[in-house]
Write a protein that holds these residues in place. Structure first.
Motif: not given
Length: 334
Positions: A40-46
């Protein structure tokens, strides 16, 4: 009641050596839940773009060679390269990855020379994992190659290792690139380890997994330098593959394995992946101690078998097995 060597060994393997089936089931559910949260972290801005196709369950838990107690579960998390490249002719344990300087998250983890710093990548995972519920803390593993995630309500931790997956090289092999603990990256492929163990277990009529667990338990007994788990596991598999013993009795397999270890500890041991070369880096005096321990216990096993099968003195046999495996081995109880 423990009145025979067989009942003693059955109890020992089930309750002391092998992982409890409910623990294994809960650990796998916990692992899958964590993988879902990390994805679910994938592709977050950071954060990085993740590629679940390159996720790998590795280590002794994944290979089913873990003995009690379950203390850690190893996971490799695939990162999409997104234009990053690597130097395929670097030494296997000092691989440089050239960052894509158009991708901000890679720039944030970049060295001055444009290479991707694996320690900075790990720290990005460490910071992100702090937001996951049910986990008390995340910290850099002592070897610098992973993030250790500690759970609030479980006895095991997770060691999280970021990785990239390469294209096929000149030798036809692809590799996973993981942190080397010093800022660069190193080649590995734990899927080969897993398949190697699986095939060896098949070749041994399904006995090698329990044999490895039993030897790992033996490895922790007494005040003697212990062998690294992966080295011990590799030696046992080499023994099975080279000698092809036909015994179905784990006690006899264990006896022959001790004989092999006593001699084999002095020789080079190549890793199962055929990447690292000789993994037997134990110092000479420690090799001597391990050799002596294996030789001594080999003789004790022979004595225990005589008491068990010839003299029919079960109490004496069980006592000797207790000397070999320590206080956790069950006592004779009529």
């Amino acid at each position: 009641m423990i009145t025979t060597t067989k009942t003693a060994f059955d109890f020992f393997m089930k309750n002391i050596v092998n992982l409890d089936s409910s623990t294994v089931s809960n650990a796998r559910k916990s692992r899958d839940n964590l993988l879902e949260k990390i994805q679910g972290f994938s592709g977050a801005d950071d954060f990085f773009d993740l590629c679940s196709d390159f996720n790998v369950h590795f280590g002794s838990f994944a290979r089913k060679t873990k003995c009690r107690e379950l203390d850690d579960i190893d996971l490799m998390i695939g990162i999409s390269a997104n234009g990053a490249t690597y130097n395929s002719f670097d030494n296997w344990d000092e691989v440089r990855i050239n960052a894509n300087q158009k991708e901000q998250i890679q720039v944030d983890c970049m060295n001055d020379d444009g290479t991707l710093n694996s320690t900075k990548v790990i720290n990005k995972f460490k910071e992100k994992l702090k937001s996951v519920n049910d986990y008390s803390r995340s910290e850099l593993h002592k070897n610098g190659e992973a993030v250790t995630l500690t759970l609030k309500s479980r006895v095991w931790n997770f060691d999280i290792v970021p990785c990239f997956y390469t294209v096929k090289e000149f030798n036809g092999r692809s590799y996973y690139l993981i942190p080397n603990g010093k800022g660069n990256w190193k080649k590995t492929d734990p899927t080969i380890d897993r398949e190697y163990v699986k095939q060896a277990n098949k070749n041994s009529n399904g006995h090698i997994l329990e044999l490895i667990r039993l030897c790992k338990k033996w490895n922790t007994v007494k005040n003697v330098k212990t062998m690294p788990s992966y080295l011990l596991e590799t030696m046992i598999i080499n023994f099975i593959e080279s000698h092809k013993p036909t015994d179905n009795d784990i006690k006899m397999l264990f006896k022959k394995t001790l004989d092999y270890i006593a001699a084999g500890i002095w020789s080079p041991v190549c890793d199962m992946k055929k990447i690292e070369g000789d993994i037997n880096t134990i110092k000479s005096n420690d090799r001597q101690n391990i050799c002596e321990k294996a030789r001594t216990d080999f003789e004790k096993v022979k004595q225990a078998i005589i008491y068990d099968e010839i003299l029919n003195s079960q109490e004496d046999a069980i006592k000797i097995w207790g000397e070999i495996f320590g206080g956790d081995f069950p006592k004779y109880d009529q």
